[in-house]
Every structure is written in C-alpha cells, then in structure tokens.
Design a protein around this motif. Sequence first.
Motif, PDB file in Angstrom:
ATOM      1  N   LEU A 170      -6.963   7.845  -3.249  1.00 35.00           N
ATOM      2  CA  LEU A 170      -6.728   7.273  -4.578  1.00 35.00           C
ATOM      3  C   LEU A 170      -7.791   6.222  -4.849  1.00 35.00           C
ATOM      4  CD1 LEU A 170      -2.876   6.713  -4.218  1.00 35.00           C
ATOM      5  CD2 LEU A 170      -3.982   8.596  -5.440  1.00 35.00           C
ATOM      6  N   ASP A 210      -9.462   2.983  -7.184  1.00 35.59           N
ATOM      7  CA  ASP A 210      -8.900   1.738  -7.716  1.00 35.59           C
ATOM      8  C   ASP A 210      -9.333   1.525  -9.154  1.00 35.59           C
ATOM      9  OD1 ASP A 210      -7.255  -0.497  -7.234  1.00 35.59           O
ATOM     10  OD2 ASP A 210      -9.007  -1.795  -7.084  1.00 35.59           O
ATOM     11  N   TYR A 221       1.693   8.047  -7.181  1.00 33.88           N
ATOM     12  CA  TYR A 221       0.581   7.940  -6.240  1.00 33.88           C
ATOM     13  C   TYR A 221       0.670   9.022  -5.146  1.00 33.88           C
ATOM     14  CZ  TYR A 221      -0.632   3.331  -8.148  1.00 33.88           C
ATOM     15  OH  TYR A 221      -1.018   2.298  -8.964  1.00 33.88           O
ATOM     16  N   ARG A 245      -0.424  12.350  -6.653  1.00 27.95           N
ATOM     17  CA  ARG A 245      -1.866  12.435  -6.887  1.00 27.95           C
ATOM     18  C   ARG A 245      -2.637  12.557  -5.580  1.00 27.95           C
ATOM     19  NH1 ARG A 245      -2.696   7.382 -10.791  1.00 27.95           N
ATOM     20  NH2 ARG A 245      -4.837   7.573 -10.031  1.00 27.95           N
ATOM     21  N   SER A 246      -2.116  11.997  -4.493  1.00 26.22           N
ATOM     22  CA  SER A 246      -2.812  12.077  -3.211  1.00 26.22           C
ATOM     23  C   SER A 246      -2.439  13.325  -2.423  1.00 26.22           C
ATOM     24  CB  SER A 246      -2.481  10.834  -2.367  1.00 26.22           C
ATOM     25  OG  SER A 246      -1.098  10.805  -2.050  1.00 26.22           O
ATOM     26  N   PRO A 277       0.770  -2.569  -6.795  1.00 20.40           N
ATOM     27  CA  PRO A 277       0.149  -1.243  -6.876  1.00 20.40           C
ATOM     28  C   PRO A 277      -1.051  -1.071  -5.953  1.00 20.40           C
ATOM     29  CG  PRO A 277       0.702  -2.022  -9.071  1.00 20.40           C
ATOM     30  CD  PRO A 277       0.938  -3.177  -8.130  1.00 20.40           C
ATOM     31  N   ARG A 278      -1.883  -2.088  -5.842  1.00 19.63           N
ATOM     32  CA  ARG A 278      -3.086  -1.944  -5.009  1.00 19.63           C
ATOM     33  C   ARG A 278      -2.722  -1.820  -3.539  1.00 19.63           C
ATOM     34  NH1 ARG A 278      -7.100  -5.946  -6.849  1.00 19.63           N
ATOM     35  NH2 ARG A 278      -7.642  -4.309  -8.332  1.00 19.63           N
ATOM     36  N   LYS A 323      -1.479   1.697  -2.862  1.00 18.09           N
ATOM     37  CA  LYS A 323      -2.605   2.632  -2.765  1.00 18.09           C
ATOM     38  C   LYS A 323      -3.304   2.514  -1.416  1.00 18.09           C
ATOM     39  CE  LYS A 323      -3.993   2.999  -7.643  1.00 18.09           C
ATOM     40  NZ  LYS A 323      -5.077   2.690  -8.604  1.00 18.09           N
ATOM     41  N   ASN A 341      -3.920   5.550   1.147  1.00 17.07           N
ATOM     42  CA  ASN A 341      -5.296   5.893   1.497  1.00 17.07           C
ATOM     43  C   ASN A 341      -5.541   5.789   2.999  1.00 17.07           C
ATOM     44  OD1 ASN A 341      -6.091   6.493  -1.099  1.00 17.07           O
ATOM     45  ND2 ASN A 341      -6.919   4.460  -1.516  1.00 17.07           N
TER      46      ASN A 341
END
Length: 610
Positions: free
Chosen positions: A10, A12, A268, A271-272, A294-295, A298, A302
């Motif tokens: 994902l 940023d 998320y 999408r991943s 959110p970060r 992710k 990741n």
Amino acid sequence: MTRARRFVVLNDAPLGDGADEDLLKITQVARSLADLIVASRNTAPFTLAIDAAWGMGKSSLLHRLDVTLAAEAGISTVWFNAWTSGRASALEGLIKSVLLRFDRNVIRRALRSMSKRAHLLGALRGLGLVAASFFGLGRVVDEMWQRMSLDAQARNQIKGVLRDAFGAWLAKGGEAGGRLLVVFVDDLDRCAGERVVEVCEAIKLYLDVPGIVFVLACDQSALWRAVQISSGVGDPAAAVEYLEKIVQISYRIPAPSSDQALQLVDGYLYRSGTSGLFDKPLKDLIIERSGRNPRRIKRLINSFVLEYHLNRTWDAIGLENLVKVIMLQHFYPAFYRLLSNPRHLGLIPEFLAYRDFRKEVKEGGAVTTSGWAALFGSKGLRPPQGRSDELHDLERQLPAEFPALVDDRDFVALLESFGPATESVMEQLQRRPLAVTQVPEDLAITADGGLVAVQQVAGLRESFPLAANRRSARVRLPVGEPIRPALRDLRVLWVDDQPPNNRDLAGYLVECGVRVDIARGWTEARDALVRNRPDALLSDFRRGTDDNAGIDDLASFRREGYDGPVLFFSGKVPSLRLQSWIQELRAEGPTNDENEVVRWLEQLVASRED
C-alpha cells in the motif's frame, strides 16, 4: 510446487493523489469546509488549520478540499509544502509561491506601483525592464525578491507590494462573488521550529491581505511547542496567543469510530490482497493497538507483504502465523526480540506456563507441584510447595516482560492462537528472524545522528533518548544538567494519548532512574495504578476531542482510591473553573516547564524521606 500468493504494498499517497478510494470518508467533510471557505470569501484573509496527529489523514483532507474548491467559480489554489520546499527561507518560498500564481500583467502592475514608492524606486530600478522582457514569470519573481532582500526597508514594505498585486488580481475577476486564492500549506508540523515561525510570519506580516485564505495541515500541539521554543515566546499562554493570531478557525480530524476503523482496515486488506488472513480478533487488535491511525495500519500490512515476498517458507508454516508474528513485532516489540533470540528457547510455552501458575496462585487454590516442576527447574528453582512467595521468586528469574504482559488479554490470546504451530513458529524465528525491521517505531534517529532506545511498559512501546546521546535530545533542561540520582527508583505513571509529545522529558527521567509507565487513556491508566502502584501521576487534559478527559479520569481514580500526588503537564491555560477542579482533586499544575516537573518529583522524594 505451491504457487506463491500475490500481495501488494500500500502506498502513502493522500486521497486525490493516486488514492481514489475514500476509505476515511472525508469527502463530505471537504465539501462542508469548502462551503465555509466560499461563503466567507468576502471576509478573507483568514487561516483555517486542519489539526490532527501524524498519519491521521491531514494531507488526504487537503487534497480532497483542493479538488472540491477547484469546481467553484473564482477560486484558485496554491500548494506549498513547508517540509520539502528546499533549504531556502520558508518566508521567501511561501511568498514566491503566491506571486507565481499571478500572471505577468498583474506582476507588471505591481512593479509600477512599487516604482511610485520613493524608497523602492532605487532598490527596484530596472525591474520594469525585466518584467517586460521575454524571461519567464519565475525569473521576474526571483529578481523581485533578490532586489527586495538587499534592503531591509524595502522588505518592510513588501506587504504593500503584495496588497497591490492582490488588488490587481482581484480586479480582474468577473465571477459572481469575486476571486479568492486558497493557499494550502502541508507538513508544517514536520518542520524545525525556526521554519514554523517563518511560515507564521509570512502569513501574518506579509500575506495578510484581502482575497487570500490559508489552509494549514498541522498538529497544532507541535506548532505550539515550535513557537514556544523558537520564537522567544517562553510563556505558554503567550505562545497560545501567538498562534491564535495566525489561526482563526481550526478543524480537528477525529479518530475513526469503531465501524469506520473496521471499514478502513477491510479496505486496506482488500487492496493489498490480504483479506483472507485477518480474522475479526486480529482486525480488532490492529485497530486498538494502532490508535486507529491509518498510516500505522498501512505500515503493519506492508510489513507482512514485504516479509512474505522475502521469505516464502512461511507458506508451509501458515501465512496466518506470519501475520501474528508481524503483530507481535509491531505491538509487542520487546517480546518479539526475545522470541527471535536463540538464547530464549521455548519462550511461548514458558510464558503460558507462567500465566497458568500465576493464575493458580492468585486464585488461592492448591498448587500442583508436579505440574510446574519443569518450569521451576528450568530457572534453577525447587518445585513449588504452594506458597505465594514462590511466584515472586519465579518472576525474578523470568524476563521482565512476562509480568508486564501477563494481564494483557489481547497478547495472551495472540500467543494461544498459534496452537499446534507454536513450535514451528519459534523454530522459524530462531533460524531466520523477520527481515523487516521497525526502525521508525522501535529505534529512532535524532537530527544529529543520535539514537533513542525503546522501553517496554505494559505492552506499550515508547522511545526514550539513550544516556550517551542525551545532548541530542530536545529536553529544555539546562545544557550539562546532571542526572538526578535522588530520583532513582521513583515510579511515575504518565497518562497522555500522544506519548511521543513527551519523549524528551520522559527520556531524561528514565536516565535519572525513574521508572516511567505509559498509559494512553483511562483503561490503561487504571490497570497501571492497580498493578504498578506508582509514586506519582502525570497527566494531560485533552484526549481526542474531549478537552477535560484528564480531569474526568483523575476524578474516577480518586473515587477508586488513588490518593497519590498528581501534576497536570499541559500548555493549556487554566480557566478559573478548571483551576478550581484541579484544586478539588488535590492535583497541581498545569505546567509545561520540564524543569518544574523535575523539581516537583525531587520535592516528592524529599518529603517522603522526611
């Protein structure tokens, strides 16, 4: 041969910049803010702050707001990234960004106006020729700034120049409602304090002219600290007043609700390509332990994607087990480091056995000696005879993380969920630990290259400066201030929903020998009060959107029996009512002076010795 699964990283990118799916549901917020700006265009200039902590979607909201305003008649926008705009003066960069939005004719009119000013005529001689030449607008603006920067008095008159330029630009607008320039300033809270002050000066001293609105993406608490440190405004109240002159209205991005956070995680994961690997308990753990950021969510996903692509042997062990190991690494890093250390064999069964023995002792039942012979024997202890002091003897031989984590139900459930795969997971990590490291989370690098270490407290991780690098920390204690041996062995509970804001002072206290326990809210603080019995409590006031959460929490702790000393560490200027509440709860403060906190703790030690 098993075919490798396809998972993707994902990025940023903020919403509107390559990330088209509105998982944060900010489109309606952007629409409402755009309506406010458009409706208030005749009252410009003013500044709107988009306030949120790191990773909570400030840039995404700015991008969505930009897209929304672009559809409005007469609205133009300019972007200025205060953090990545280069080494030049932020004052220069921001003013140039605004001037470059005008066309050549507007600049030419502004130059004619400037030539009429007696003082500027000499400083700007020849600029009319430059403006009339074939050079681009950027060259003209550079030349204008260079001439002005040579003369202090000319710089002082730049606001009049900009007012003329804006006047000419506004006069050309024939749209209903008139023209408006919206300047987006992103990543201001990432900048050094001097740069923050420069941007504030540019907004208030030079660009405070009709027809312009500023939208700042920032963590206002970070701006407040930067202003207090770098502008010479030492008094907390004065620093607040300084910012109030810059920012007229502020929107605080709320943390996602439980439903929104779950929808965000699901988005998320989809999408991943990892949706099938995370069950509901794991999703709930991500949501709560990430602070619904959110970060951070992710980053965790990741980490799994990258680790799988680097090490496909997890296919045989089970990808769901790799997910759980990643969770341990992110949310329980101290335990993960033990787990991947060859000197700690059989760590998970040992922890679970300790948990069971502790439960048996706490419940007061008869201890089955034979059942715990192996656990005690591995630590060089005689088999237990059912005495409670044997639990204390055992805990002294176990890793320090065990007692801190044994009451964390999420952590225990995570270990239990490995089930029959436990041995395979441990063998894999002993043989090949995760290649993906969490340097920004577990080990940070200061501006001058110093390192900060991690202290594990009750399942939480916080970074504190190492003693060898204390001078690189931003603690505002006097340079060369000696470590206070008098504070050694003091235990302090610090309640704040944004612990990184306090890492400098917390680091200094740790070096002094203070045991600093971190709690982000009422639940963690209540547990820590019962389990750790701190000597003192430090607290903030605000949690999320609740300005008085710290007061309410303390009232609850007092009712439940906590009678220890309390100091509110906050820059909030207390009203008479707030000060009355503080006194009623037998607390002190508020203060934002680190020296005062240290002196307060020293006084506690002195009074205890007396």
